[in-house]
Design an enzyme around this catalytic site. Structure first.
Site, mmCIF file in Angstrom:
data_model
loop_
_atom_site.group_PDB
_atom_site.id
_atom_site.type_symbol
_atom_site.label_atom_id
_atom_site.label_comp_id
_atom_site.label_asym_id
_atom_site.label_seq_id
_atom_site.Cartn_x
_atom_site.Cartn_y
_atom_site.Cartn_z
ATOM 1 N N GLU A 1 0.792 -1.105 -0.142
ATOM 2 C CA GLU A 1 0.113 0.085 -0.030
ATOM 3 C C GLU A 1 1.013 1.314 -0.010
ATOM 4 O O GLU A 1 0.636 2.190 -0.655
ATOM 5 C CB GLU A 1 -0.953 -0.098 1.149
ATOM 6 C CG GLU A 1 -1.665 1.094 1.656
ATOM 7 C CD GLU A 1 -2.479 1.580 0.374
ATOM 8 O OE1 GLU A 1 -2.606 1.148 -0.562
ATOM 9 O OE2 GLU A 1 -2.872 3.020 0.627
ATOM 10 N N LYS B 1 -10.420 10.121 -8.483
ATOM 11 C CA LYS B 1 -11.336 9.543 -7.377
ATOM 12 C C LYS B 1 -12.253 8.667 -8.059
ATOM 13 O O LYS B 1 -13.023 9.173 -8.989
ATOM 14 C CB LYS B 1 -11.883 10.747 -6.607
ATOM 15 C CG LYS B 1 -11.934 10.186 -5.174
ATOM 16 C CD LYS B 1 -10.972 10.223 -4.439
ATOM 17 C CE LYS B 1 -11.067 10.028 -2.888
ATOM 18 N NZ LYS B 1 -9.837 9.335 -2.070
HETATM 19 C C1 F6R Z 1 -5.460 4.827 -4.331
HETATM 20 C C2 F6R Z 1 -6.796 4.970 -4.321
HETATM 21 C C3 F6R Z 1 -7.505 3.822 -5.161
HETATM 22 C C4 F6R Z 1 -8.749 3.422 -4.513
HETATM 23 C C5 F6R Z 1 -9.627 2.429 -5.365
HETATM 24 C C6 F6R Z 1 -10.945 2.106 -4.684
HETATM 25 O O1 F6R Z 1 -4.715 5.820 -3.430
HETATM 26 O O2 F6R Z 1 -7.277 5.957 -3.820
HETATM 27 O O3 F6R Z 1 -6.765 2.830 -5.484
HETATM 28 O O4 F6R Z 1 -8.520 2.825 -3.294
HETATM 29 O O5 F6R Z 1 -9.881 2.999 -6.645
HETATM 30 O O6 F6R Z 1 -11.651 3.226 -4.697
HETATM 31 P P1 F6R Z 1 -13.019 3.261 -3.671
HETATM 32 O O7 F6R Z 1 -12.442 2.989 -2.131
HETATM 33 O O8 F6R Z 1 -13.721 4.257 -3.680
HETATM 34 O O9 F6R Z 1 -13.589 1.681 -3.918
#
Ligand code: F6R
Length: 603
Positions: free
Chosen positions: A476, A598
């Site tokens: 990570e 995001k």
């Molecule tokens: C890395 C990051 C991505 C998310 C992934 C899942 O820093 O933010 O790897 O963790 O795209 O996103 P969620 O948590 O919104 O399902």
């Protein structure tokens, strides 16, 4: 992925649309645009570049009109150009549309429309949507009917919003697999791809579900089924997110602010309803198989949770990356899938959960965003209450998810007798002390981590190495490093490293070792042995650990001694900080690294 906003009001909407675009920029930031309808004419302004710059040059704020839509783009189909930016307009300028998602049959649709003399100005899949609406409107003369017909033509995923000179008081929007919400204001209403589009204006929202379309004017909203046209009633959700939390609050970057918020997000995570924790434990104990799901950072969260559960409850839960789940999972109606997702909208994780449902498996998820698709589609949604996470890189949400999962692992361990009463009590105490420990790590290590980042800025290749749970932490931390610095960083377990990866090592290569507290003596010694192996091949080695100096590293950062529960989380925080300070020194776009978005809502 792309950000969408729409506002219909009794006053000019352009300034608010710009504010929304700035708040949405974390979803996509290669280009942006607005379409505002005034006196029977739709004005479309758009270009590549960040919202602030494009909005100033094209004078977005001066656009007149009380109804409009806006978009920030994360390019999927078609390069980053002005032509490919949204909104897209129909040939006679009667309709303008913004879209998030991917239309898989757009080439066929484009061919059909071109044969009917529609002119295409972009390479996007989106442009077919606006011409299709125009096409259906010419035969039906009814905008709602045209949208329903157009949606039936489309294969793939979408959330879109349309305005038209034929109905200048309404915004039409629909969704299939891409997120969409409605916001309710006073004398104005909104649509958005997520809450950040509207959080500055209202906390009253209605989530839109798959296969639904909405029509909003400034006084009313209606939701209907895209296929049947049937009217749907749905309760209003009141968000308890403070709009202040969406601001930087004096920090230079959201990433730093969110790293600093971790003590309080862990505190909120610890307040999760114990009944929900107990219910997940019941389900885990009764399941034939338990999968832990996530992708990117949340996959590494799942890996950490896998180790915590093994350690604290003696159970092997299976961590799988959501994108590979279908190819490997063996499911039945006795299986349980526990997913982790900040946004609650991630395509890969949603698809995997839906796949599990087909087999009758139970689904649960730890989610940050209220009203998101996963909240409504899982059998049990545990809300982590971390507040909005704006930086594209996940930090505080991941740490909060790990905290909730440790709580689950402890309960499992207690119930199955794997933990003695006193072990359970002392682990629970460690968990309660975690917020304070994280706060101390952040405050006391800032200078050291910044100093390390200064000294190592010329290293373009990194290995992040750990053993046991620390290998998941290393992976990570490496992901954080590569996302935000664009340097090559690979997370690998100490044992595995010797079976190939070590061939990379020379004096230009940096390696960071994640060392457990000395109480885990075997793990500690094995990790040190791996560090020696790299050192003897001229590699530059850094140790992140606890207690006294080890003495073999070129550089070490040692935290106050810790225990099995908190040590991995504390080292993860150090890893986040190292990535952050390295990126600042390298002058990277910390909150919006290149090519990332995001909430990845496409396949
Ligand atoms: C890395 C990051 C991505 C998310 C992934 C899942 O820093 O933010 O790897 O963790 O795209 O996103 P969620 O948590 O919104 O399902």
């Amino acid at each position: 992925m792309c950000g969408i906003v729409g506002i219909v009001s009794s006053s000019r909407v352009a300034p608010k649309l710009v504010r929304s675009l700035l708040n949405l920029e974390y979803r996509g930031y290669d280009s942006c645009g607005l379409a505002v309808c005034n006196n029977g004419v739709i004005d479309v302004r758009k270009d590549k570049g960040p919202v602030k710059q494009v909005s100033e040059i094209l004078k977005f704020n001066e656009m007149n009109g009380m109804i409009g839509i806006g978009h920030t783009r994360w390019a999927t189909t078609g390069a980053v150009t002005r032509e490919n930016a949204h909104p897209h307009a129909s040939n006679q300028g009667e309709f303008a549309l913004v879209h998030n998602g991917i239309i898989s049959n757009y080439r066929d649709l484009r061919q059909m429309l071109e044969s009917k003399d529609y002119q295409f100005l972009s390479d996007t899949d989106t442009e077919v949507l606006v011409h299709l609406i125009d096409f259906h409107f010419r035969s039906s003369g009814d905008l709602e009917e045209s949208i329903r017909r157009m949606s039936r033509d489309l294969d793939g995923t979408f959330a879109f919003a349309v305005i038209s000179v034929h109905d200048p008081n309404h915004i039409y929007a629909a969704r299939r697999e891409s997120p969409l919400i409605i916001g309710l204001g006073i004398n104005e209403n909104y649509i958005g791809s997520d809450y950040n589009a509207i959080l500055d204006y209202t906390r009253n929202v209605i989530p839109v579900k798959d296969g639904e379309y909405v029509v909003i004017d400034r006084e009313a909203v209606s939701i209907r089924n895209l296929l049947s046209g049937e009217k749907i009633t749905r309760d209003i959700v009141t968000l308890d997110w403070d709009p202040e939390l969406s601001q930087k609050g004096g920090y230079p970057h959201y990433m730093l602010k969110e790293i600093h918020e971790q003590p309080s997000t862990v505190e909120s995570a610890l307040k999760v309803d114990i009944e929900k924790i107990n219910l997940v434990c019941d389900w885990i104990l009764n399941a034939d198989r338990v999968y832990l799901l996530g992708v990117g950072t949340t996959y590494y969260v799942a890996e950490c949770v896998q180790y915590y559960c093994a350690l604290l409850s003696g159970r092997h839960l299976i961590a799988v990356s959501s994108d590979e789940f279908e190819y490997i999972a063996q499911l039945s109606d006795r299986s349980l899938v526990l997913a982790f997702s900040q946004s609650g909208e991630t395509y890969d994780t949603l698809t995997a959960l839906r796949y599990a449902k087909k087999f009758g498996a139970r689904t649960a998820a730890i989610i940050n965003v209220m009203g998101s698709t996963m909240v409504s589609e899982t059998d049990l949604a545990i809300m982590q209450q971390s507040g909005p996470e704006i930086c594209v890189l996940s930090t505080k949400a991941a740490v909060a998810q790990i905290t909730i999962a440790i709580r689950i692992a402890l309960e499992l361990g207690r119930r199955s007798g794997h933990l003695t009463g006193s072990d359970y009590d002392s682990h629970l105490k460690s968990l309660a002390a975690l917020p304070g420990m994280i706060r101390r790590v952040i405050n006391e290590s800032k200078g050291f981590v910044n100093n390390l980042a200064q000294q190592t800025q010329s290293y373009r290749n990194w290995l992040f190495i750990g053993r046991g749970i620390y290998s998941a932490i290393a992976r990570e931390a490496a992901l954080k490093m590569k996302e935000v610095t664009y340097h090559h960083a690979e997370g690998v377990s100490g044992g595995f490293m010797k079976h190939g990866t070590i061939a990379l090592i020379d004096k230009s290569f940096g390696s960071i070792f994640f060392l457990p507290p000395r109480s885990s003596i075997e793990l500690f010694q094995h990790t040190i042995a791996n560090a020696e192996e790299i050192k003897s091949r001229d590699g530059f080695i850094v140790g992140f650990g606890f207690g006294e100096r080890v003495g073999i590293f070129n550089h070490e950062i040692n935290l106050q001694d810790s225990d099995q529960i908190s040590a991995p989380v504390l080292l993860l925080v150090l890893g986040q900080m190292f990535a952050y300070y390295s990126a600042v020194i390298l002058k990277r776009n910390v909150d919006r690294p290149r090519s990332l978005a995001k909430s990845v809502t496409v396949a």
